[in-house]
Design a protein around this motif. Structure first.
Motif, PDB file in Angstrom:
ATOM      1  N   ALA A   6      40.381  53.558  34.460  1.00 51.84           N
ATOM      2  CA  ALA A   6      40.629  53.088  36.079  1.00 51.84           C
ATOM      3  C   ALA A   6      39.540  52.216  36.908  1.00 51.84           C
ATOM      4  O   ALA A   6      39.949  51.020  37.100  1.00 51.84           O
ATOM      5  CB  ALA A   6      41.003  54.374  36.941  1.00 51.84           C
ATOM      6  N   LYS A   7      38.416  52.491  36.352  1.00 50.59           N
ATOM      7  CA  LYS A   7      37.355  51.620  36.725  1.00 50.59           C
ATOM      8  C   LYS A   7      37.202  50.309  36.200  1.00 50.59           C
ATOM      9  O   LYS A   7      37.337  49.284  36.721  1.00 50.59           O
ATOM     10  CB  LYS A   7      36.074  52.580  36.753  1.00 50.59           C
ATOM     11  CG  LYS A   7      34.622  51.668  37.053  1.00 50.59           C
ATOM     12  CD  LYS A   7      33.351  52.480  36.756  1.00 50.59           C
ATOM     13  CE  LYS A   7      32.208  51.563  37.045  1.00 50.59           C
ATOM     14  NZ  LYS A   7      30.959  52.393  36.835  1.00 50.59           N
ATOM     15  N   GLU A   8      37.410  50.385  34.591  1.00 51.84           N
ATOM     16  CA  GLU A   8      37.478  48.827  33.963  1.00 51.84           C
ATOM     17  C   GLU A   8      38.669  47.966  34.333  1.00 51.84           C
ATOM     18  O   GLU A   8      38.299  46.857  34.465  1.00 51.84           O
ATOM     19  CB  GLU A   8      37.609  49.606  32.682  1.00 51.84           C
ATOM     20  CG  GLU A   8      37.756  48.250  31.635  1.00 51.84           C
ATOM     21  CD  GLU A   8      36.442  47.338  31.552  1.00 51.84           C
ATOM     22  OE1 GLU A   8      36.725  46.189  30.911  1.00 51.84           O
ATOM     23  OE2 GLU A   8      35.435  48.092  31.921  1.00 51.84           O
ATOM     24  N   LEU A   9      39.838  48.897  34.870  1.00 54.71           N
ATOM     25  CA  LEU A   9      41.119  47.975  35.290  1.00 54.71           C
ATOM     26  C   LEU A   9      41.039  47.603  36.639  1.00 54.71           C
ATOM     27  O   LEU A   9      41.749  46.745  37.122  1.00 54.71           O
ATOM     28  CB  LEU A   9      42.162  48.526  34.850  1.00 54.71           C
ATOM     29  CG  LEU A   9      42.603  49.047  33.309  1.00 54.71           C
ATOM     30  CD1 LEU A   9      43.830  49.930  33.102  1.00 54.71           C
ATOM     31  CD2 LEU A   9      42.761  47.448  32.672  1.00 54.71           C
ATOM     32  N   GLY A  10      40.070  48.445  37.360  1.00 49.72           N
ATOM     33  CA  GLY A  10      39.902  48.032  38.816  1.00 49.72           C
ATOM     34  C   GLY A  10      41.051  48.655  39.609  1.00 49.72           C
ATOM     35  O   GLY A  10      41.510  47.984  40.678  1.00 49.72           O
ATOM     36  N   VAL A  11      41.456  49.591  39.257  1.00 51.45           N
ATOM     37  CA  VAL A  11      42.459  50.380  39.980  1.00 51.45           C
ATOM     38  C   VAL A  11      42.081  52.046  40.268  1.00 51.45           C
ATOM     39  O   VAL A  11      41.034  52.311  39.815  1.00 51.45           O
ATOM     40  CB  VAL A  11      43.866  50.639  39.128  1.00 51.45           C
ATOM     41  CG1 VAL A  11      44.425  49.218  38.661  1.00 51.45           C
ATOM     42  CG2 VAL A  11      43.727  51.286  37.877  1.00 51.45           C
ATOM     43  N   VAL A  12      43.008  52.573  40.988  1.00 51.06           N
ATOM     44  CA  VAL A  12      42.694  53.894  41.546  1.00 51.06           C
ATOM     45  C   VAL A  12      43.075  54.782  40.226  1.00 51.06           C
ATOM     46  O   VAL A  12      44.085  54.352  39.634  1.00 51.06           O
ATOM     47  CB  VAL A  12      43.062  54.310  42.863  1.00 51.06           C
ATOM     48  CG1 VAL A  12      42.616  53.401  44.077  1.00 51.06           C
ATOM     49  CG2 VAL A  12      44.718  54.040  42.667  1.00 51.06           C
ATOM     50  N   ARG A  13      42.767  56.103  40.036  1.00 43.35           N
ATOM     51  CA  ARG A  13      43.022  57.011  39.066  1.00 43.35           C
ATOM     52  C   ARG A  13      44.617  57.190  39.235  1.00 43.35           C
ATOM     53  O   ARG A  13      45.179  57.349  38.017  1.00 43.35           O
ATOM     54  CB  ARG A  13      42.321  58.301  39.550  1.00 43.35           C
ATOM     55  CG  ARG A  13      42.824  59.317  38.658  1.00 43.35           C
ATOM     56  CD  ARG A  13      42.808  59.240  37.047  1.00 43.35           C
ATOM     57  NE  ARG A  13      42.885  60.496  36.390  1.00 43.35           N
ATOM     58  CZ  ARG A  13      42.313  61.526  36.435  1.00 43.35           C
ATOM     59  NH1 ARG A  13      40.943  61.709  36.971  1.00 43.35           N
ATOM     60  NH2 ARG A  13      42.614  62.568  35.503  1.00 43.35           N
ATOM     61  N   GLY A  14      45.147  57.140  40.190  1.00 43.47           N
ATOM     62  CA  GLY A  14      46.685  57.605  40.441  1.00 43.47           C
ATOM     63  C   GLY A  14      47.642  56.432  39.533  1.00 43.47           C
ATOM     64  O   GLY A  14      48.699  56.630  39.352  1.00 43.47           O
ATOM     65  N   GLU A  15      47.086  55.166  39.324  1.00 51.15           N
ATOM     66  CA  GLU A  15      47.603  54.432  38.802  1.00 51.15           C
ATOM     67  C   GLU A  15      47.671  54.050  37.310  1.00 51.15           C
ATOM     68  O   GLU A  15      48.518  53.222  36.807  1.00 51.15           O
ATOM     69  CB  GLU A  15      47.270  52.762  39.652  1.00 51.15           C
ATOM     70  CG  GLU A  15      47.400  52.517  41.035  1.00 51.15           C
ATOM     71  CD  GLU A  15      46.813  51.362  41.509  1.00 51.15           C
ATOM     72  OE1 GLU A  15      47.438  50.310  41.217  1.00 51.15           O
ATOM     73  OE2 GLU A  15      45.949  51.228  41.961  1.00 51.15           O
ATOM     74  N   VAL A  16      46.767  54.808  36.782  1.00 47.88           N
ATOM     75  CA  VAL A  16      46.681  54.779  35.362  1.00 47.88           C
ATOM     76  C   VAL A  16      47.702  55.248  34.688  1.00 47.88           C
ATOM     77  O   VAL A  16      47.994  54.614  33.572  1.00 47.88           O
ATOM     78  CB  VAL A  16      45.315  55.442  34.903  1.00 47.88           C
ATOM     79  CG1 VAL A  16      45.148  55.566  33.552  1.00 47.88           C
ATOM     80  CG2 VAL A  16      43.971  55.177  35.784  1.00 47.88           C
ATOM     81  N   LYS A  17      48.417  56.221  34.958  1.00 46.07           N
ATOM     82  CA  LYS A  17      49.699  56.688  34.136  1.00 46.07           C
ATOM     83  C   LYS A  17      50.564  55.726  34.292  1.00 46.07           C
ATOM     84  O   LYS A  17      51.264  55.362  33.140  1.00 46.07           O
ATOM     85  CB  LYS A  17      50.084  58.015  34.900  1.00 46.07           C
ATOM     86  CG  LYS A  17      51.300  58.532  33.992  1.00 46.07           C
ATOM     87  CD  LYS A  17      51.769  60.145  34.684  1.00 46.07           C
ATOM     88  CE  LYS A  17      52.846  60.640  33.877  1.00 46.07           C
ATOM     89  NZ  LYS A  17      53.202  62.082  34.565  1.00 46.07           N
ATOM     90  N   ALA A  18      50.921  55.089  35.253  1.00 45.57           N
ATOM     91  CA  ALA A  18      52.062  53.900  35.418  1.00 45.57           C
ATOM     92  C   ALA A  18      51.702  52.675  34.362  1.00 45.57           C
ATOM     93  O   ALA A  18      52.253  52.211  33.694  1.00 45.57           O
ATOM     94  CB  ALA A  18      51.970  53.622  36.778  1.00 45.57           C
TER      95      ALA A  18
END
Length: 231
Positions: free
Chosen positions: A161-173
């Protein structure tokens, strides 16, 4: 009464003979099982050596990498075979990305440390490492592989998530969309390798973890005794 004693003594003698025969059969069976196990270990180590040779450019480099994989497995209290499989699949998946053997080893150790921080036992670690290596081989992390990592090494998803610049909740999507690629995982873990190693060094060593290292040393000893010697 005398005849009765004689009869009893005779039966006891016969029983003693049979028990002696049984103990010899049992000893032979256990020796046979020990030999089978030793042969299985030797075969496993030959397989590990072959895997490493296929992703290295020379015999000398293969030997160095195999020694480093042993060190990585023992430092992180991880299964040697699963560690090797993760390393070789990572090397294949990113062979054209300009990465070095040192980079692949650093990534492999970072993954193992993430597994330890996730609280997974040796069996769960081996299973999760296999799932992750399959994901790296296919190029993306999704489906069963994603679920396994989420359960056994949730910290890995935080790093992604940190690498992609998003929050944890967005990783699954993003996983479902195929956006968590091998290179994303590689970059996320290698950038945090130092911190993961530092955090993992504070984790209490369990009996199961110590036994995993004993197994790794046993495999290496058997390899030297059976394979390297020509036996």
């Amino acid at each position: 009464l005398g005849k009765s004693f004689i009869n009893t003594d005779s039966k006891a003698t016969q029983l003693g003979i049979r028990m002696t025969m049984l103990s010899k059969v049992a000893a032979t069976y256990l020796s046979y099982e020990a030999v089978k196990k030793a042969m299985a270990i030797a075969d496993s180590m030959q397989n590990i050596r072959t895997q490493v040779q296929l992703v290295t450019s020379s015999h000398e480099e293969a030997i160095r990498v195999q020694e480093e994989l042993f060190n990585v497995a023992t430092r992180t209290y991880s299964n040697l075979e699963a560690t090797t499989t993760l390393y070789t699949r990572t090397a294949r998946a990113l062979k054209d990305a300009g990465k070095s053997q040192a980079d692949f080893l650093k990534f492999t150790e970072a993954i193992n440390n993430a597994m330890r921080l996730g609280g997974a036992n040796a069996t769960e670690q081996a299973s999760a490492l296999l799932q992750l290596s399959q994901a790296l081989g296919s190029g993306v992390l999704q489906g069963d592989e994603f679920r396994s990592i989420a359960e056994n090494a949730p910290i890995l998803l935080d790093l992604v998530a940190k690498e992609l610049g998003v929050v944890r909740g967005e990783v699954k999507a993003l996983s479902a969309e195929g956006k968590i690629t091998s290179e994303v995982i590689f970059n996320a873990l290698t950038k945090s390798a130092g911190q993961l190693a530092q955090d993992a060094s504070k984790v209490t060593v369990t009996t199961a973890s110590a036994m995993e290292n004993l197994k790794t040393n046993l495999y290496t000893y058997a390899d030297g005794m059976l394979n390297a010697s020509g036996i």
